[in-house]
Design a protein around this motif. Structure first.
Motif, PDB file in Angstrom:
ATOM      1  N   GLN A   4       0.863  -1.130   0.038  1.00 56.38           N
ATOM      2  CA  GLN A   4      -0.021  -0.002  -0.030  1.00 56.38           C
ATOM      3  C   GLN A   4       0.874   1.109  -0.066  1.00 56.38           C
TER       4      GLN A   4
ATOM      5  N   TYR B  32       0.856   3.921  -2.853  1.00 53.04           N
ATOM      6  CA  TYR B  32       0.217   5.300  -2.734  1.00 53.04           C
ATOM      7  C   TYR B  32       1.463   6.167  -3.139  1.00 53.04           C
TER       8      TYR B  32
ATOM      9  N   GLN C 181      -3.874   4.452  -8.160  1.00 46.15           N
ATOM     10  CA  GLN C 181      -3.660   5.447  -7.244  1.00 46.15           C
ATOM     11  C   GLN C 181      -3.017   6.734  -8.287  1.00 46.15           C
TER      12      GLN C 181
ATOM     13  N   ASN D 160       1.489  11.810  -6.933  1.00 49.12           N
ATOM     14  CA  ASN D 160       1.099  12.728  -6.011  1.00 49.12           C
ATOM     15  C   ASN D 160       2.657  13.497  -6.010  1.00 49.12           C
ATOM     16  N   GLU D 161       2.631  14.534  -6.829  1.00 50.34           N
ATOM     17  CA  GLU D 161       4.035  15.041  -6.832  1.00 50.34           C
ATOM     18  C   GLU D 161       4.518  15.626  -5.704  1.00 50.34           C
ATOM     19  N   ASP D 162       3.664  15.519  -4.650  1.00 46.17           N
ATOM     20  CA  ASP D 162       4.174  16.144  -3.366  1.00 46.17           C
ATOM     21  C   ASP D 162       5.032  15.339  -2.487  1.00 46.17           C
TER      22      ASP D 162
ATOM     23  N   LYS E 289       1.715  25.806  -4.313  1.00 45.75           N
ATOM     24  CA  LYS E 289       0.022  25.824  -4.445  1.00 45.75           C
ATOM     25  C   LYS E 289      -0.518  26.710  -3.868  1.00 45.75           C
TER      26      LYS E 289
ATOM     27  N   ARG F 179       3.595  18.440 -16.451  1.00 42.77           N
ATOM     28  CA  ARG F 179       3.119  19.317 -17.362  1.00 42.77           C
ATOM     29  C   ARG F 179       1.839  19.942 -16.921  1.00 42.77           C
ATOM     30  N   LEU F 180       1.604  21.163 -17.308  1.00 47.38           N
ATOM     31  CA  LEU F 180       0.483  22.030 -16.925  1.00 47.38           C
ATOM     32  C   LEU F 180      -0.507  22.188 -18.138  1.00 47.38           C
TER      33      LEU F 180
END
Lengths: 304, 304
Positions: free
Chosen positions: B155, B159, B166, B169-171, B219, B248-249
């Motif tokens: 898990q 994650y 999942q 998550n770049e953080d 953010k 990419r945005l």
DNA sequence: ATATATATGCTCAATGTGAGTATATTGATA
DNA sequence: TATCAATATACTCACATTGAGCATATATAT
């Protein structure tokens, strides 16, 4: 002189909530946060502090997180100027490493006879649950007097305290304390008493740092459950969050938010504590914690 | 033994961006982060570090923020176990206070001949701008092998790395490094080379901490402008943010988001750097910074 | 002139949020 | 026992935000 030798100390902001009163553990008759030297017998910073807290409170610490490290003559994040409270001129600096810890209850005091005091004794301007807190108007007047014609000060005050059309932002606990400090409106900076109860040294600043961290964290991490009993009602959870952030919440929207995050599940039982319809009891689902935390990206990434 | 004496050291994660390459300042031929003792001649932690950085880089540091304080045998936030890299058995602990700093350019090296290296040399799995980074598949395979039948490990891996449905998550930069460390897939924990370039001690962990902080901060605080030149185009800003978060945005949605926050204003000029239609140049509006930062409450408070 | 490349603007469905109202279930009370 | 008061839970609806894609504008290259 250039060896980098220092005296290391740990300081804890230990929080608990009873009913709707958020509390902090204190020593010295409520005038100081618990602290002690960081000795080499400790395995680590975390472990050292954890052992110490558990011996003092008799309760395990669920959540423990580093806050900030201060050095003499550098108390507070963005301060270049000295504050003159450093003490002796030895070439030994004192380094204070502060932590935020959350405990579930606050019975069973340990050896050190710690006392729990309400947060808002020390920072009364932070509690907006029942409207504007006591002493608000005089404080605002004094702040405006201090700001005078200085547009920069005016803007900082308006922003931090939610004046002149700005919305109150409950996260700015530290900014508010620092403004009051700078304006000489707290005892620690020579002000008269009245604006909350003072603490030794910069312990009140550290308390503000801890509350600010907790208020920010509660928005994207389910830390509230570290302070709750095993099973609880929706209203109990709401009252606890309200106590922490110092604001009232919208009942059904709060329920919806908690609901759709699937953080809790029914135990099947109900309480009949209250007058009206009995409330369902819930328990926290820790399995989901890791899986869903930090969902808020806020940046428009391209998917697919 | 119980005096709490320690040796204090400052470590800096200094970031800059050139084009679309995020960089970090290094010493020791790119194998270490810059660090030095915290001496009593420094006015404060912040000031000491700021002076030192400016003498090394020749550029002022716009943004400087404390990251984390480590002690010997306690490297990494939630580790109870020792890692055995502590060194001698003196009763002197070493305390390392780490900082994140942002600088606008990286020309003019100072006396220490610092070198700038790309973040993603050290943490290649963090750059997802061009799809899955090189070495991704072998790394995932090795992680799964390490996880084996352990559901908890499975898990955590899923994650942290965005596997099995999942989302990425770049953080979670630090979680990912710590998993790779724990799994023995980085050189620092005895793994073979391959998974990025190693650094001395736990400097790569500190780099990961800094990147994680920056990615989270961007953010809700306009820190990107601390890294940008005076005037810039929308695309330059987008490329910089993309470099930091490694994703990419969406072009027009990014523009809209920046637009409605009123963080920038047109300079009136345009560039003709590119092939197509010239882009308008913008400048940052610092006056708004304080006023609008931290707008995201996320809690359903009752208004009025 | 036309193609190509980049910048900038617009639309629209889906989702999330703020606010309020409606219904359910209990204890207290006339 | 019928009703009230108090609390719990459910539902609605307008509005804002977000994700995604398309349309138009203005430059350079051939």
């Amino acid at each position: 002189m250039t060896t980098g030798l220092a005296q290391a100390e740990l300081i804890a902001v230990l929080a608990a909530v009873t009913g709707d009163a958020p509390r902090v553990m204190t020593v010295a008759a409520g005038e100081a946060l618990p602290s002690g030297p960081f000795t080499s017998s400790h395995r680590s910073l975390q472990a050292g502090l954890r052992d110490w807290i558990e011996s003092q409170t008799g309760h395990p610490v669920g959540f423990l997180e580093q806050l900030y490290t201060f050095a003499d003559r550098d108390r507070g994040p963005d301060r270049g100027s000295d504050r003159g409270d450093a003490g002796a001129e030895a070439d030994l600096r004192r380094i204070s490493i502060s932590y935020l810890g959350l405990v579930r209850e606050q019975a069973a005091p340990g050896a050190g006879r710690p006392e729990w005091h309400g947060w808002y004794e020390y920072l009364p301007w932070e509690d907006h649950r029942a409207g504007l807190p006591p002493g608000w108007q005089p404080m605002v007047t004094a702040l405006n007097l201090w700001a005078g014609e200085d547009a920069g000060r005016q803007q900082r005050v308006a922003y931090a305290f939610g004046l002149q059309g700005q919305a109150w932002n409950e996260d700015l606990v530290l900014s508010r304390y620092e403004l009051l400090y700078e304006a000489g409106l707290v005892e620690e900076s020579g002000g008269l008493s009245g604006a909350g109860r003072a603490m030794q040294g910069d312990h009140r600043r550290i308390l503000a740092t801890g509350i600010a961290r907790l208020r920010a964290k509660i928005k994207y991490r389910p830390v509230a459950f570290e302070l709750m009993p095993e099973s609880f009602t929706f209203l109990q959870l709401q009252r606890l969050v309200e106590a922490l952030i110092g604001l009232r919440l919208h009942k059904s929207n709060f329920r919806r938010q908690i609901d759709q995050q699937e953080l809790i599940e029914e135990t099947g039982e109900t309480t009949a504590e209250s007058r009206g319809r009995p409330a369902m009891l819930f328990r926290y689902r820790p399995a989901v914690l890791e899986a869903r935390a930090l969902a808020g990206t806020r940046l428009p990434v391209t998917r697919g």
